[in-house]
Design a protein around this motif. Structure first.
Motif, PDB file in Angstrom:
ATOM      1  N   ASN A  64       0.884  -1.176   0.000  1.00  0.00           N
ATOM      2  CA  ASN A  64       0.000   0.000   0.000  1.00  0.00           C
ATOM      3  C   ASN A  64       0.919   1.222   0.000  1.00  0.00           C
ATOM      4  OD1 ASN A  64      -2.394   1.409  -0.007  1.00  0.00           O
ATOM      5  ND2 ASN A  64      -2.880   1.063   2.142  1.00  0.00           N
ATOM      6  N   THR A  65       1.123   1.814  -1.171  1.00  0.00           N
ATOM      7  CA  THR A  65       2.191   2.793  -1.359  1.00  0.00           C
ATOM      8  C   THR A  65       1.647   4.119  -1.864  1.00  0.00           C
ATOM      9  OG1 THR A  65       3.572   0.951  -2.106  1.00  0.00           O
ATOM     10  CG2 THR A  65       4.405   3.145  -2.574  1.00  0.00           C
ATOM     11  N   GLN A  66       2.175   5.204  -1.327  1.00  0.00           N
ATOM     12  CA  GLN A  66       1.803   6.530  -1.817  1.00  0.00           C
ATOM     13  C   GLN A  66       2.604   6.840  -3.083  1.00  0.00           C
ATOM     14  OE1 GLN A  66       2.264   9.611   1.110  1.00  0.00           O
ATOM     15  NE2 GLN A  66       1.059  11.079  -0.101  1.00  0.00           N
TER      16      GLN A  66
ATOM     17  N   TRP B 241      -2.606   6.708  -4.330  1.00  0.00           N
ATOM     18  CA  TRP B 241      -1.975   5.547  -3.700  1.00  0.00           C
ATOM     19  C   TRP B 241      -2.184   4.308  -4.556  1.00  0.00           C
ATOM     20  CZ3 TRP B 241      -0.144   5.131   1.644  1.00  0.00           C
ATOM     21  CH2 TRP B 241      -0.068   6.370   2.283  1.00  0.00           C
TER      22      TRP B 241
ATOM     23  N   ALA C 258      -5.791   4.157   3.021  1.00  0.00           N
ATOM     24  CA  ALA C 258      -4.368   4.501   2.921  1.00  0.00           C
ATOM     25  C   ALA C 258      -3.590   4.163   4.193  1.00  0.00           C
ATOM     26  CB  ALA C 258      -4.220   5.996   2.583  1.00  0.00           C
TER      27      ALA C 258
END
Ligand code: FES
Length: 236
Positions: A11-13, A19, A75
């Protein structure tokens, strides 16, 4: 349609408010390009519909914009946590026979075209992508190698829409879709598919929250869409 628990693997910005989440379940069936999933986020009554950016061996890749409480909570989730998801929603794109397909995406309408481009390449086609982003910091997928297709990135994708394409797939805000429909006049019937956004509740055709008027009467964007052909669309 499937309803399964998925384990978050990433789970990456990616940008200020975009995201990428990856979720895995070995029992997940391969979705069609242009379909979407509906995520159940703890503490939130309504599921969140998110279009599918990619699928590989039971792993979904979804790209989402953090805009409200539900996506803010999404997020925060970490790899290893489990989330329930309804999958296989919507009609999806139908691959059109074409020599020169053009894929046009705007903003968060861009990610679903990634999976479509992969499928077109597998079908022996060489698509061109025309991607528009409102701000430079929002740009996604600017590395052409990532796509294995020709990618053009601009601000307003309907500016100078090239005339020599024989099939168009598009996904993005309605003014953009309307502009494409107006600009691509020379396209033969049956060669344009547009993916629409709508406010949704159930996501699978039961509640009628997402109906829109078409040339063939009212349709549900979540089940009869989100992809409509040019011949079905009735602009209001
Ligand atoms: Fe319920 Fe479309 S969201 S019918």
């Amino acid at each position: 349609m499937q309803i399964l628990n998925f384990t978050i693997t990433e789970n990456t910005q990616l940008t200020r408010d975009i995201w990428r989440v990856r979720l895995h379940n070995p029992q997940a069936e391969r979705p069609k390009t242009g379909q979407f999933v509906n995520l159940q986020i703890d503490g939130h009554y309504l599921r969140r519909p998110i279009s599918i950016c990619d699928w590989e061996d039971g792993t979904y890749t979804l790209i989402y914009r953090v805009v409200g409480q539900g996506t803010t909570a999404l997020a925060q989730l970490q790899p290893g946590q489990v989330i329930n998801m309804l999958t296989g929603l919507g009609n999806g794109f139908t691959i059109m026979p074409a020599q020169r397909p053009l894929l046009i995406g705007g903003g968060v309408g861009v990610p679903p075209l990634y999976y479509l481009a992969k499928e077109l390449v597998k079908a022996g086609q060489r698509p061109t992508m025309l991607l528009g982003f409102a701000r430079e910091e929002d740009v996604l997928f600017q590395d052409e190698k990532e796509w294995d297709v020709k990618v053009v990135i601009g601000g307003y994708v309907t500016d100078g829409l090239p005339a020599h394409y024989d099939a168009i797939y598009a996904c993005g805000p309605e003014p953009m879709l309307r502009g494409i429909d107006r600009t691509a006049k020379a396209l033969a019937p049956g060669h344009m598919q547009l993916s629409f956004e709508a406010r949704m509740a159930c996501g699978f055709g039961a509640c009628m929250a997402c109906t829109c008027r078409t040339q063939q009467g009212y349709k549900r964007i979540c089940k009869d869409g989100p992809i409509l052909t040019r011949e079905e669309i009735q602009w209001t």
